[in-house]
Design an enzyme around this catalytic site. Structure first.
Site, PDB file in Angstrom:
ATOM      1  N   SER A   1      53.380  27.984  62.159  1.00  0.00           N
ATOM      2  CA  SER A   1      52.394  27.922  63.241  1.00  0.00           C
ATOM      3  C   SER A   1      51.798  26.522  63.279  1.00  0.00           C
ATOM      4  CB  SER A   1      51.304  28.977  63.037  1.00  0.00           C
ATOM      5  OG  SER A   1      50.702  28.850  61.757  1.00  0.00           O
ATOM      6  N   MET A   2      51.661  25.992  64.501  1.00  0.00           N
ATOM      7  CA  MET A   2      51.286  24.586  64.659  1.00  0.00           C
ATOM      8  C   MET A   2      50.100  24.410  65.597  1.00  0.00           C
ATOM      9  SD  MET A   2      55.193  23.131  65.017  1.00  0.00           S
ATOM     10  CE  MET A   2      55.430  24.183  66.468  1.00  0.00           C
ATOM     11  N   GLY A   3      49.204  25.394  65.635  1.00  0.00           N
ATOM     12  CA  GLY A   3      48.030  25.277  66.487  1.00  0.00           C
ATOM     13  C   GLY A   3      48.402  25.183  67.952  1.00  0.00           C
TER      14      GLY A   3
ATOM     15  N   GLY B   1      52.058  25.471  69.269  1.00  0.00           N
ATOM     16  CA  GLY B   1      52.795  26.721  69.278  1.00  0.00           C
ATOM     17  C   GLY B   1      53.424  27.063  67.939  1.00  0.00           C
TER      18      GLY B   1
ATOM     19  N   GLY C   1      46.524  34.224  62.227  1.00  0.00           N
ATOM     20  CA  GLY C   1      47.736  34.152  61.422  1.00  0.00           C
ATOM     21  C   GLY C   1      48.179  35.513  60.910  1.00  0.00           C
ATOM     22  N   ASP C   2      47.195  36.350  60.544  1.00  0.00           N
ATOM     23  CA  ASP C   2      47.517  37.708  60.084  1.00  0.00           C
ATOM     24  C   ASP C   2      48.108  38.536  61.221  1.00  0.00           C
ATOM     25  OD1 ASP C   2      46.367  36.914  57.689  1.00  0.00           O
ATOM     26  OD2 ASP C   2      44.405  37.718  58.228  1.00  0.00           O
TER      27      ASP C   2
END
Length: 311
Positions: free
Chosen positions: A222-224, A227, A253-254
């Site tokens: 995940s890259m904020g 995307g 994230g969960d």
């Protein structure tokens, strides 16, 4: 559908407090507060239940303050299989300011003994007799070593179980040696693993390919605002969610991990799984707490996600 276990070694009671602005060294007045049972694996289980999936939870839990956890598991029909240890489960504090900034104060958690560790190890092997997918998420309780974690991941993998691993720091570094089936680092965790900044999709893609080359089957990073990417030996995809109004990123994230796990349990193709998990994560930032309050908008958000195949 495959059966799922969500493992949380260091759960917490999350105390979330909303206020206009934090003024350090001064009195701060909270506008709204909420105390709820949490922990990364528990959050994943909550979302999975919201998606209609039966799930078991395990890990360590302090026997002194189980009430909110018991209520959560009962209300969500989650099978509680935690190992109780002496002392209270920790309380973590999350301070949410009106501009969207979130400050977190996380406490270390209860100390677990060698007998507690041995008991949980046997329990995981017992659950492996009846379950297929293991989500191992979050930090380690004091007394549980990264080496022991790695041994458990390897043991589950040797039994043919698919392990989805989401942790950070030394636990992530050592856990990778056991070759979990899928890991989900964010770009900060990737940067720590690789020893250099991850400021672009290209940099994250190169790092993910390096990790896959080491024997990890799948890397979802995940890259904020940039995307998500999903990389395995055969292919790599990028998913860009639409711009969302951010209320809180806590639990995003969960929620992503839960979406990936749900897609895996339902045998969705890789690109469909990425699109669905990305939509769930995008929805989650528009709400407080980890839940599926806006589940009805899932298909609408999925249609707005842009996906592309990466070289």
């Amino acid at each position: 559908m495959q059966k799922i276990v969500c493992v949380t070694f260091n759960p917490a009671l999350d105390l979330s407090a909303s206020l206009a602005q934090i003024n350090l060294g001064q009195l701060n007045l909270v506008e709204h507060a909420d105390l709820r049972a949490a922990g990364k694996g528990i959050n994943v289980a909550k979302v999975l239940c919201g998606l209609g999936t039966k799930v078991s939870v395990t890990g360590f839990m302090g026997r002194d303050n189980t009430n909110l956890f018991d209520q959560l598991f009962e209300s969500h029909c989650i099978n509680n299989s935690f190992v109780l240890v002496d002392g209270p489960t920790r309380t973590n504090v999350k301070l949410l300011e009106s501009d969207g900034r979130v400050s977190e104060i996380n406490f270390p958690g209860m100390q677990v003994s060698s007998s507690d560790v041995a008991k949980l190890g046997q329990h995981l092997l017992s659950l492996a007799m009846t379950h297929d997918i293991f989500v191992i998420a979050g930090s380690l309780a004091p007394g549980l070593s990264p080496q022991q974690l790695s041994e458990w991941i390897q043991a589950l993998g040797n039994l043919g179980k698919q392990v989805i691993f989401d942790s950070s720091g030394k636990a992530l570094e050592i856990g990778l040696q056991a070759k979990p089936w899928l890991i989900k680092p964010n770009h900060h965790e990737l940067a720590q693993l690789m020893g250099k900044n991850m400021d672009s999709v290209e940099q994250c893609l190169h790092a993910a390919k390096t990790i896959v080359g080491s024997g990890i089957s799948n890397v979802v990073a995940s890259m904020g605002e940039h995307g998500l990417i999903w990389v395995n030996q055969q292919q790599a995809f990028h998913a860009q969610p639409p711009k969302m109004k951010v209320v809180s990123t806590v639990g995003a994230g969960d929620t992503l991990v839960a979406g990936l796990c749900w897609a895996l349990a339902n045998n969705l193709p890789m690109l469909d799984a990425l699109r669905s998990a990305t939509a769930l994560s995008a929805i989650s930032v528009g709400q407080l707490g980890v839940n599926l309050a806006q589940k009805d908008h899932l298909k609408e958000i999925e249609a707005l996600i842009k996906t592309s195949k990466l070289a």
